[in-house]
Design a protein around this motif. Sequence first.
Motif, PDB file in Angstrom:
ATOM      1  N   PRO A 227       0.825  -1.210   0.000  1.00 53.03           N
ATOM      2  CA  PRO A 227       0.000   0.000   0.000  1.00 53.03           C
ATOM      3  C   PRO A 227       0.861   1.263   0.000  1.00 53.03           C
ATOM      4  N   LEU A 228       0.268   2.363  -0.380  1.00 56.44           N
ATOM      5  CA  LEU A 228       0.977   3.647  -0.398  1.00 56.44           C
ATOM      6  C   LEU A 228       0.978   4.237   1.006  1.00 56.44           C
ATOM      7  N   ASP A 229       1.967   3.796   1.790  1.00 61.67           N
ATOM      8  CA  ASP A 229       2.063   4.235   3.178  1.00 61.67           C
ATOM      9  C   ASP A 229       3.230   5.184   3.419  1.00 61.67           C
ATOM     10  N   GLY A 230       3.816   5.698   2.321  1.00 60.70           N
ATOM     11  CA  GLY A 230       4.947   6.607   2.443  1.00 60.70           C
ATOM     12  C   GLY A 230       6.294   5.939   2.232  1.00 60.70           C
ATOM     13  N   SER A 231       6.319   4.607   2.253  1.00 58.50           N
ATOM     14  CA  SER A 231       7.593   3.897   2.126  1.00 58.50           C
ATOM     15  C   SER A 231       7.959   3.582   0.686  1.00 58.50           C
ATOM     16  N   ILE A 232       6.979   3.659  -0.233  1.00 57.22           N
ATOM     17  CA  ILE A 232       7.252   3.376  -1.648  1.00 57.22           C
ATOM     18  C   ILE A 232       6.776   4.537  -2.510  1.00 57.22           C
ATOM     19  N   LEU A 233       7.298   4.565  -3.721  1.00 60.49           N
ATOM     20  CA  LEU A 233       6.907   5.620  -4.650  1.00 60.49           C
ATOM     21  C   LEU A 233       5.498   5.358  -5.180  1.00 60.49           C
ATOM     22  N   PRO A 234       4.632   6.362  -5.166  1.00 62.90           N
ATOM     23  CA  PRO A 234       3.299   6.194  -5.763  1.00 62.90           C
ATOM     24  C   PRO A 234       3.415   6.240  -7.287  1.00 62.90           C
ATOM     25  N   GLY A 235       3.791   5.126  -7.864  1.00 60.35           N
ATOM     26  CA  GLY A 235       4.088   5.068  -9.296  1.00 60.35           C
ATOM     27  C   GLY A 235       2.865   5.331 -10.162  1.00 60.35           C
ATOM     28  N   ILE A 236       3.044   6.105 -11.207  1.00 56.00           N
ATOM     29  CA  ILE A 236       1.956   6.383 -12.143  1.00 56.00           C
ATOM     30  C   ILE A 236       1.648   5.123 -12.951  1.00 56.00           C
ATOM     31  N   THR A 237       2.690   4.394 -13.348  1.00 60.45           N
ATOM     32  CA  THR A 237       2.462   3.124 -14.052  1.00 60.45           C
ATOM     33  C   THR A 237       1.807   2.118 -13.117  1.00 60.45           C
ATOM     34  N   ARG A 238       2.223   2.089 -11.870  1.00 57.56           N
ATOM     35  CA  ARG A 238       1.587   1.223 -10.872  1.00 57.56           C
ATOM     36  C   ARG A 238       0.099   1.505 -10.810  1.00 57.56           C
ATOM     37  N   ASP A 239      -0.265   2.763 -10.713  1.00 58.88           N
ATOM     38  CA  ASP A 239      -1.670   3.133 -10.630  1.00 58.88           C
ATOM     39  C   ASP A 239      -2.419   2.725 -11.900  1.00 58.88           C
ATOM     40  N   SER A 240      -1.769   2.892 -13.051  1.00 57.03           N
ATOM     41  CA  SER A 240      -2.396   2.516 -14.323  1.00 57.03           C
ATOM     42  C   SER A 240      -2.659   1.017 -14.375  1.00 57.03           C
ATOM     43  N   ILE A 241      -1.660   0.220 -13.962  1.00 55.94           N
ATOM     44  CA  ILE A 241      -1.801  -1.230 -13.974  1.00 55.94           C
ATOM     45  C   ILE A 241      -2.890  -1.682 -12.996  1.00 55.94           C
ATOM     46  N   LEU A 242      -2.939  -1.093 -11.820  1.00 50.75           N
ATOM     47  CA  LEU A 242      -3.960  -1.476 -10.845  1.00 50.75           C
ATOM     48  C   LEU A 242      -5.353  -1.123 -11.364  1.00 50.75           C
ATOM     49  N   THR A 243      -5.475   0.012 -12.030  1.00 49.22           N
ATOM     50  CA  THR A 243      -6.759   0.413 -12.604  1.00 49.22           C
ATOM     51  C   THR A 243      -7.213  -0.580 -13.667  1.00 49.22           C
ATOM     52  N   LEU A 244      -6.287  -0.965 -14.548  1.00 45.54           N
ATOM     53  CA  LEU A 244      -6.617  -1.925 -15.601  1.00 45.54           C
ATOM     54  C   LEU A 244      -6.913  -3.312 -15.016  1.00 45.54           C
ATOM     55  N   ALA A 245      -6.186  -3.679 -13.967  1.00 43.81           N
ATOM     56  CA  ALA A 245      -6.393  -4.986 -13.343  1.00 43.81           C
ATOM     57  C   ALA A 245      -7.793  -5.080 -12.740  1.00 43.81           C
ATOM     58  N   ARG A 246      -8.220  -4.016 -12.062  1.00 41.28           N
ATOM     59  CA  ARG A 246      -9.569  -4.015 -11.486  1.00 41.28           C
ATOM     60  C   ARG A 246     -10.622  -4.140 -12.588  1.00 41.28           C
ATOM     61  N   ALA A 247     -10.417  -3.380 -13.666  1.00 45.11           N
ATOM     62  CA  ALA A 247     -11.376  -3.418 -14.772  1.00 45.11           C
ATOM     63  C   ALA A 247     -11.422  -4.791 -15.439  1.00 45.11           C
ATOM     64  N   ALA A 248     -10.312  -5.516 -15.383  1.00 44.66           N
ATOM     65  CA  ALA A 248     -10.240  -6.835 -16.019  1.00 44.66           C
ATOM     66  C   ALA A 248     -10.779  -7.945 -15.125  1.00 44.66           C
ATOM     67  N   GLY A 249     -11.141  -7.602 -13.891  1.00 44.43           N
ATOM     68  CA  GLY A 249     -11.723  -8.596 -13.006  1.00 44.43           C
ATOM     69  C   GLY A 249     -10.815  -9.137 -11.926  1.00 44.43           C
ATOM     70  N   LEU A 250      -9.590  -8.651 -11.857  1.00 45.19           N
ATOM     71  CA  LEU A 250      -8.697  -9.083 -10.789  1.00 45.19           C
ATOM     72  C   LEU A 250      -9.099  -8.422  -9.466  1.00 45.19           C
ATOM     73  N   ASN A 251      -8.921  -9.146  -8.390  1.00 42.81           N
ATOM     74  CA  ASN A 251      -9.122  -8.582  -7.060  1.00 42.81           C
ATOM     75  C   ASN A 251      -7.821  -7.922  -6.638  1.00 42.81           C
ATOM     76  N   VAL A 252      -7.779  -6.600  -6.662  1.00 43.74           N
ATOM     77  CA  VAL A 252      -6.566  -5.855  -6.338  1.00 43.74           C
ATOM     78  C   VAL A 252      -6.538  -5.569  -4.840  1.00 43.74           C
ATOM     79  N   VAL A 253      -5.501  -6.060  -4.184  1.00 41.40           N
ATOM     80  CA  VAL A 253      -5.367  -5.899  -2.735  1.00 41.40           C
ATOM     81  C   VAL A 253      -4.076  -5.148  -2.441  1.00 41.40           C
ATOM     82  N   GLU A 254      -4.208  -4.002  -1.819  1.00 43.28           N
ATOM     83  CA  GLU A 254      -3.045  -3.212  -1.413  1.00 43.28           C
ATOM     84  C   GLU A 254      -2.850  -3.435   0.083  1.00 43.28           C
TER      85      GLU A 254
END
Length: 332
Positions: A227-254
Amino acid sequence: MAAFGTSFTANMVTSYFSDGQWSPARLEPVAPFALHPATHVLHYASECFEGLKAYRSDSGSVHLFRPNSHVARMQRSAARLLLPAPSEEVMLQSLQMAVAAAVDEIPEYPGALYLRPTLFGTTEDIGAAARPCDRATFCVLASPVGDYFAGGLKPLRVKVDDKAQRTTPGFGEVKTGGNYAAALREVVMAKKELNADQVLFAPGGVIQETGAANFVLIEGEELITKPLDGSILPGITRDSILTLARAAGLNVVERDFDVAELLERAPRGEAALTGTAAVLTPVGELVYNGATITVGNGEMGPWSARLREQLCSIQSGAAEDPHGWRVALQAD
């Protein structure tokens, strides 16, 4: 084409902060900056940057990918470093100026124009370790780049390190050169000693990210990431992939997960790194305490391939853009 990030366009965009205000952004030839030896950034690392791309579609139109998100992150980095920063409007204008000046140099996809906005403190004072800068420089450098994987996309071999710190705690969300410097030695040693491509940092046993990319683990219909708790970079590509994963039916767990869980699930699943340069890159092997664990069958898994293809199609302009990530190059 030259190696990624080593070839540059003739011009850059610059703006300078002094006496409480920023100069208008302007286009000027790429040239060295003249810095006094006492310049703040040289002593106290008052610096942050971004990395994003502009693409040319098959129709010939040019667009930037998620510039607003990159600018917003740069604003947050600047605030964390107590650096004065141009407004979001000026930053976005500067990106448009840099692309417009190099529009004829943007290669066809999978090539792109890589943009590197940079902000650094220029106060000339070696006694200012505990004071923020009152002078700064903002610039946007542009670099025509080809396919990051010119020799073909290959699964990575990644060392899992549960002892080293990638960055100072609480500072991982800032895109600053100091974080990359902190990870550099660990990455170089892993390459030398283990023939590893990257290091996955897991201080205290908790999985974070690599020295230059976010990390995701997929098993079955579930995608897990820190999760974005300050210890990792809030990646723009990360956010894009998570958005697409949710739309594709994956259960995204941070959520947090540890090395033991990663190593237990990896042989049955998929793992990948996400970032601007490499988009989504599969991890084929994990190395931990001298043992090598194969991720899945060692190749790119079906979910990773699907998500990568979807994102690349949006970036290139070949697919619809339901999320409004593409921003067209503005006419003069």
